[in-house]
Design a protein around this motif. Structure first.
Motif, short mmCIF file in Angstrom:
data_model
loop_
_atom_site.label_atom_id
_atom_site.label_comp_id
_atom_site.label_asym_id
_atom_site.label_seq_id
_atom_site.Cartn_x
_atom_site.Cartn_y
_atom_site.Cartn_z
N GLU A 47 39.70 51.04 36.50
CA GLU A 47 40.13 49.70 36.14
C GLU A 47 41.64 49.70 35.97
O GLU A 47 42.26 50.74 35.80
N CYS A 170 31.96 51.22 29.65
CA CYS A 170 31.82 49.77 29.51
C CYS A 170 31.57 49.37 28.06
O CYS A 170 31.04 50.15 27.27
N GLU A 174 29.27 44.31 28.57
CA GLU A 174 29.33 44.72 29.99
C GLU A 174 28.12 45.54 30.38
O GLU A 174 27.58 45.39 31.48
N GLU A 209 33.62 36.95 30.29
CA GLU A 209 34.47 38.13 30.04
C GLU A 209 33.78 39.41 30.51
O GLU A 209 34.45 40.34 30.98
N GLY A 213 35.22 42.04 33.16
CA GLY A 213 35.32 43.47 32.86
C GLY A 213 34.65 44.33 33.92
O GLY A 213 35.18 45.39 34.31
N ASP A 216 36.85 44.47 36.99
CA ASP A 216 37.95 45.40 36.75
C ASP A 216 37.49 46.85 36.89
O ASP A 216 38.24 47.71 37.38
N LYS A 217 36.25 47.14 36.47
CA LYS A 217 35.74 48.50 36.50
C LYS A 217 35.05 48.84 37.81
O LYS A 217 34.42 49.89 37.94
#
Length: 338
Positions: A47, A170, A174, A209, A213, A216-217
């Motif tokens: 990320e 995470c 997430e 959100e 996340g 991003d990961k």
């Protein structure tokens, strides 16, 4: 001391695997870049560091043959097949990808999503299994792909350990979203994620959100479809999510929400199919075809529901043979199969 040393240097600093110390790496890089005007930093991470001036360069999986590709071996093999052949020939001398096994190896690499580690772990099984046999056992890929290098980091020795590593990085929302979005077939949009995945431990307001996340990961892949952003998940990552969902005991509830969401979508489409938005709805249904099929499959296999014609209803028509002429109209009802 490091900032002072680099202050007048013109060089490239490489930081590999930053994801488990992300905040510290971000502070370090920001401090060094402010102190050294001619310093460039290349950081690999699952990320972003999230600092000013950062430019992202996503690294996609290796290229694989298209699902509807020709049965002939191409002149230039896709990257995934080149890696498989290279690793397999190291443990099974003389192995090559040729006309007799190309389709099986291509299917195997596609099922493994072009992920380099998964392909390497599959290749080292070649002394024991053929590509065709591995395909048959791929339903439990985490049990099959376990023979990594003894000198590698523990998280790189098995496929499960690698995905476990990502899962542990995470947040709790997430993790819940990762497990629950495994019920989607193909891609899905934000509205579907909020309706299907929200529940105990993940409020509707937290889904946005959590999606951000997971993008991003690199757990979710972002695709633009016209004016709408949709998300997809690689099959290996989806299978891991399914197992986590089963462990949490949430599978039945999430599948029911998935079914209900796409039932409601079908009802909306039915209302709009002949109106001014019919083209828009035709495109929407085309995009949701895989998920609609998954919802129908759930009805027929999990909750054992089917749609069948009810007893015809006798009605009176004012046209044709007269006011007393009987005609039949058909109603449809949903019933559970005993």
């Amino acid at each position: 001391m490091l900032a002072e040393f680099l202050a007048d240097k013109h060089l490239l600093l490489v930081l590999d695997n930053c994801e488990h110390v992300l905040a510290c790496c971000g502070h370090l890089v920001a401090r060094l870049l402010s102190a050294a005007a001619r310093l460039s930093v290349l950081a690999t991470s699952r990320e972003p560091l999230g600092i000013p001036g950062e430019q992202l360069w996503p690294v996609p999986p290796l290229s694989v043959p298209p699902a509807d590709g020709d049965a002939q071996v191409p002149e230039q093999s896709p990257e995934a097949l080149v890696l498989f052949e290279h690793r397999a020939s190291a443990v099974a001398p003389g192995f090559t990808v040729g006309q007799d096994n190309w389709l099986a190896v291509a299917r195997l690499c596609r099922r493994l999503d072009g992920l380099p580690l998964a392909i390497e772990l599959a290749a080292v099984r070649m002394p024991i299994l053929s590509a065709e046999q591995m395909l048959e056992r791929l339903e439990d890929r985490f049990a099959l792909l376990t023979a990594g290098s003894r000198t590698a980091l523990p998280r790189h020795q098995t496929l499960r350990a690698t995905v476990d590593w990502s899962f542990e990085l995470c947040s709790e929302p997430e993790r819940a979203l990762w497990a629950r979005c495994s019920v989607f077939a193909g891609d899905f949009n934000l509205d579907a994620a909020e309706r299907v995945c929200a529940g105990a431990g993940l409020a509707t307001g937290e889904v946005f959100e959590a999606v951000s996340g997971l993008i991003d990961k690199s757990v979710l892949v972002r695709d633009e479809c016209g004016h709408v952003v949709r998300y997809r998940i690689l099959e290996t990552i989806r299978e891991y999510g399914r197992q986590r969902l089963e462990q949490a005991g949430d599978t039945a509830a999430v599948l029911r929400r998935h079914r209900d969401y796409y039932l409601h979508l079908a009802e909306q489409a039915d209302v709009n199919v002949s109106g001014p938005r019919q083209y828009e709805w035709a495109e929407r249904l085309r995009a949701e075809r895989a998920n609609m099929g998954a919802a129908l499959d759930y009805c027929l296999t999990r909750c054992r529901q089917t749609t069948t014609p009810a007893r015809p209803v006798r009605t009176t028509s004012s046209a044709g043979l007269g006011n007393n002429a009987p005609t039949s109209t058909r109603r449809w009802t949903t019933r559970a199969i005993p």
